[in-house]
Structure formats: C-alpha cells, structure tokens
Design a protein around this motif. Structure first.
Motif, PDB file in Angstrom:
ATOM      1  N   CYS A  46      80.534  35.105  72.799  1.00 49.82           N
ATOM      2  CA  CYS A  46      80.370  34.003  71.858  1.00 49.82           C
ATOM      3  C   CYS A  46      80.500  32.713  72.643  1.00 49.82           C
ATOM      4  CB  CYS A  46      81.427  34.055  70.761  1.00 49.82           C
ATOM      5  SG  CYS A  46      81.258  32.711  69.568  1.00 49.82           S
ATOM      6  N   ARG A  47      79.500  31.851  72.511  1.00 50.96           N
ATOM      7  CA  ARG A  47      79.586  30.550  73.176  1.00 50.96           C
ATOM      8  C   ARG A  47      79.829  29.474  72.127  1.00 50.96           C
ATOM      9  NH1 ARG A  47      74.542  29.809  77.090  1.00 50.96           N
ATOM     10  NH2 ARG A  47      73.453  30.286  75.150  1.00 50.96           N
ATOM     11  N   VAL A  48      80.687  28.547  72.489  1.00 51.78           N
ATOM     12  CA  VAL A  48      81.012  27.398  71.654  1.00 51.78           C
ATOM     13  C   VAL A  48      80.571  26.157  72.428  1.00 51.78           C
ATOM     14  CG1 VAL A  48      82.847  26.111  70.484  1.00 51.78           C
ATOM     15  CG2 VAL A  48      82.985  28.618  70.665  1.00 51.78           C
ATOM     16  N   PHE A  49      79.749  25.339  71.775  1.00 54.32           N
ATOM     17  CA  PHE A  49      79.234  24.117  72.394  1.00 54.32           C
ATOM     18  C   PHE A  49      79.927  22.928  71.729  1.00 54.32           C
ATOM     19  CE2 PHE A  49      75.888  27.309  72.142  1.00 54.32           C
ATOM     20  CZ  PHE A  49      75.517  27.450  73.467  1.00 54.32           C
ATOM     21  N   THR A  50      80.571  22.086  72.518  1.00 57.30           N
ATOM     22  CA  THR A  50      81.244  20.915  71.973  1.00 57.30           C
ATOM     23  C   THR A  50      80.750  19.674  72.698  1.00 57.30           C
ATOM     24  OG1 THR A  50      83.059  21.186  73.542  1.00 57.30           O
ATOM     25  CG2 THR A  50      83.353  22.178  71.352  1.00 57.30           C
ATOM     26  N   GLY A  51      80.898  18.559  72.040  1.00 62.51           N
ATOM     27  CA  GLY A  51      80.513  17.306  72.678  1.00 62.51           C
ATOM     28  C   GLY A  51      80.677  16.145  71.734  1.00 62.51           C
ATOM     29  N   GLY A  52      80.178  15.016  72.167  1.00 59.55           N
ATOM     30  CA  GLY A  52      80.265  13.828  71.338  1.00 59.55           C
ATOM     31  C   GLY A  52      79.716  12.631  72.067  1.00 59.55           C
ATOM     32  N   ALA A  89      72.153  28.494  67.295  1.00 66.02           N
ATOM     33  CA  ALA A  89      73.537  28.130  66.962  1.00 66.02           C
ATOM     34  C   ALA A  89      73.617  27.569  65.549  1.00 66.02           C
ATOM     35  CB  ALA A  89      74.049  27.094  67.958  1.00 66.02           C
ATOM     36  N   VAL A  90      74.859  27.417  65.092  1.00 63.30           N
ATOM     37  CA  VAL A  90      75.166  26.807  63.801  1.00 63.30           C
ATOM     38  C   VAL A  90      76.108  25.629  64.063  1.00 63.30           C
ATOM     39  CG1 VAL A  90      76.281  27.151  61.552  1.00 63.30           C
ATOM     40  CG2 VAL A  90      74.923  28.981  62.553  1.00 63.30           C
ATOM     41  N   LEU A  91      75.845  24.512  63.421  1.00 62.00           N
ATOM     42  CA  LEU A  91      76.737  23.356  63.503  1.00 62.00           C
ATOM     43  C   LEU A  91      77.933  23.651  62.607  1.00 62.00           C
ATOM     44  CD1 LEU A  91      77.350  20.460  64.450  1.00 62.00           C
ATOM     45  CD2 LEU A  91      75.915  19.637  62.575  1.00 62.00           C
ATOM     46  N   THR A  92      79.115  23.833  63.208  1.00 61.42           N
ATOM     47  CA  THR A  92      80.295  24.248  62.447  1.00 61.42           C
ATOM     48  C   THR A  92      81.323  23.142  62.268  1.00 61.42           C
ATOM     49  OG1 THR A  92      81.346  25.086  64.455  1.00 61.42           O
ATOM     50  CG2 THR A  92      80.070  26.660  63.133  1.00 61.42           C
ATOM     51  N   GLU A  93      81.199  22.059  63.026  1.00 56.97           N
ATOM     52  CA  GLU A  93      82.153  20.955  62.865  1.00 56.97           C
ATOM     53  C   GLU A  93      81.475  19.659  63.269  1.00 56.97           C
ATOM     54  OE1 GLU A  93      86.609  19.658  64.408  1.00 56.97           O
ATOM     55  OE2 GLU A  93      85.892  21.695  64.757  1.00 56.97           O
ATOM     56  N   LEU A  94      81.716  18.617  62.482  1.00 57.65           N
ATOM     57  CA  LEU A  94      81.174  17.298  62.760  1.00 57.65           C
ATOM     58  C   LEU A  94      82.236  16.279  62.405  1.00 57.65           C
ATOM     59  CD1 LEU A  94      78.653  15.629  63.576  1.00 57.65           C
ATOM     60  CD2 LEU A  94      77.988  15.668  61.167  1.00 57.65           C
ATOM     61  N   GLN A  95      82.582  15.430  63.361  1.00 52.25           N
ATOM     62  CA  GLN A  95      83.609  14.408  63.140  1.00 52.25           C
ATOM     63  C   GLN A  95      83.013  13.033  63.388  1.00 52.25           C
ATOM     64  OE1 GLN A  95      86.476  15.532  66.088  1.00 52.25           O
ATOM     65  NE2 GLN A  95      87.519  16.951  64.723  1.00 52.25           N
ATOM     66  N   ILE A 105      78.827   4.203  65.635  1.00 51.20           N
ATOM     67  CA  ILE A 105      79.476   5.381  65.066  1.00 51.20           C
ATOM     68  C   ILE A 105      79.826   6.345  66.200  1.00 51.20           C
ATOM     69  CG2 ILE A 105      79.229   7.355  63.506  1.00 51.20           C
ATOM     70  CD1 ILE A 105      79.085   4.749  61.996  1.00 51.20           C
ATOM     71  N   GLU A 106      81.106   6.589  66.415  1.00 51.24           N
ATOM     72  CA  GLU A 106      81.527   7.616  67.366  1.00 51.24           C
ATOM     73  C   GLU A 106      81.535   8.952  66.631  1.00 51.24           C
ATOM     74  OE1 GLU A 106      85.054   6.842  69.664  1.00 51.24           O
ATOM     75  OE2 GLU A 106      84.737   4.668  69.466  1.00 51.24           O
ATOM     76  N   TYR A 107      81.044   9.987  67.309  1.00 50.25           N
ATOM     77  CA  TYR A 107      80.965  11.300  66.674  1.00 50.25           C
ATOM     78  C   TYR A 107      81.371  12.386  67.665  1.00 50.25           C
ATOM     79  CZ  TYR A 107      76.735  11.867  69.389  1.00 50.25           C
ATOM     80  OH  TYR A 107      75.851  11.950  70.442  1.00 50.25           O
ATOM     81  N   ALA A 108      81.730  13.535  67.108  1.00 43.80           N
ATOM     82  CA  ALA A 108      82.005  14.740  67.898  1.00 43.80           C
ATOM     83  C   ALA A 108      81.452  15.922  67.112  1.00 43.80           C
ATOM     84  CB  ALA A 108      83.501  14.908  68.140  1.00 43.80           C
ATOM     85  N   PHE A 109      81.036  16.958  67.833  1.00 44.21           N
ATOM     86  CA  PHE A 109      80.445  18.124  67.175  1.00 44.21           C
ATOM     87  C   PHE A 109      80.922  19.409  67.829  1.00 44.21           C
ATOM     88  CE2 PHE A 109      77.368  16.670  70.398  1.00 44.21           C
ATOM     89  CZ  PHE A 109      77.323  17.792  71.222  1.00 44.21           C
ATOM     90  N   THR A 110      80.802  20.491  67.051  1.00 42.63           N
ATOM     91  CA  THR A 110      81.007  21.846  67.557  1.00 42.63           C
ATOM     92  C   THR A 110      79.896  22.718  66.998  1.00 42.63           C
ATOM     93  OG1 THR A 110      83.409  21.572  67.605  1.00 42.63           O
ATOM     94  CG2 THR A 110      82.573  23.835  67.631  1.00 42.63           C
TER      95      THR A 110
END
Length: 128
Positions: A46-52, A89-95, A105-110
């Motif tokens: 399982c890969r998790v991609f994060t960034g912002g 992939a599926v976008l599972t988190e958005l900040q 707008i500062e953002y972060a994603f998973t």
C-alpha cells in the motif's frame, strides 16, 4: 503527460511544494492447529502519497474547492506526478489553512493507492 501533477480531471496550476511516498507491506499470519501464529507471507503493498503547497491568485479558493468536490465523490482515479509517474489512488485527506487574504490558500493532501479492484489495502496498526 506534462509537467504538472494531476488527479482525475484536476491539474495543479503549480506543482505542490512537498510530495512524499510511503510504501508499506504488512506481514500476514494465521493461527495454526496448535493455536500459534504462523507466518503466511507478505500482504499487498500500500502506498500513501502526501504533500502540500499553496494555491495563489484570484482562483486560489476555486482550486481548493475543486479538490474538495473531487474528494466528496469518494472515488479513485489516476494520480499523475511528473517525476514519480502514475498510480490509481483515492484522495483520503485534504487540509486547508488560509492567511488573511483569499488569494493565498495553503493546503495538504493524502492519497491512498488502490489495487486492481479499487480496494485500498489495510495499513499496519502502528500507523501514526
């Protein structure tokens, strides 16, 4: 495919400032006839991609909202990064954090990678 990151129909106007990949394979066990745990192999990766980064300009709020709308569909799609390639992939988190102006707008994603059937493999229990 281009130089900008994409997810489904959304294309980043400027690539995220941060991007990371975490890959996990969980060992699998079953209980044998003696009641002991027996190792049976490694589960799927399982890969998790994060960034912002930052959306800037008159359309900053629209850009963030477009990602939020895509997330609300709860469906996977093609995630493309110009260096790291393509994954489903599926976008599972958005900040989002906003400064005192609407054009910054500062953002972060998973994102979580899916398998061929669209299922997201389970991550280990010790996930932070």
């Amino acid at each position: 495919m281009g130089n900008n990151m994409k997810f489904r129909m959304f294309q980043w106007p400027v690539n995220p400032e941060r991007f990371g990949i975490r890959s996990v394979c969980e060992p699998e066990y079953k209980i044998d006839s003696d009641g002991d745990f027996a190792y049976t192999g490694i589960g799927p990766m399982c890969r998790v991609f994060t960034g912002g980064g930052v959306f800037c300009g008159d359309d900053a709020v629209e850009m963030f909202n477009a990602l939020a709308v895509i997330m609300a569909t709860r469906t996977g799609g093609e995630l493309y990064h110009p260096v790291w390639g393509t994954a489903t992939a599926v976008l599972t988190e958005l900040q989002m954090t906003q400064e005192s102006r609407p054009d910054y707008i500062e953002y972060a994603f998973t994102f979580r990678e899916t398998d061929e059937s669209g299922t997201i493999p389970r991550l280990p229990q010790h996930e932070e």
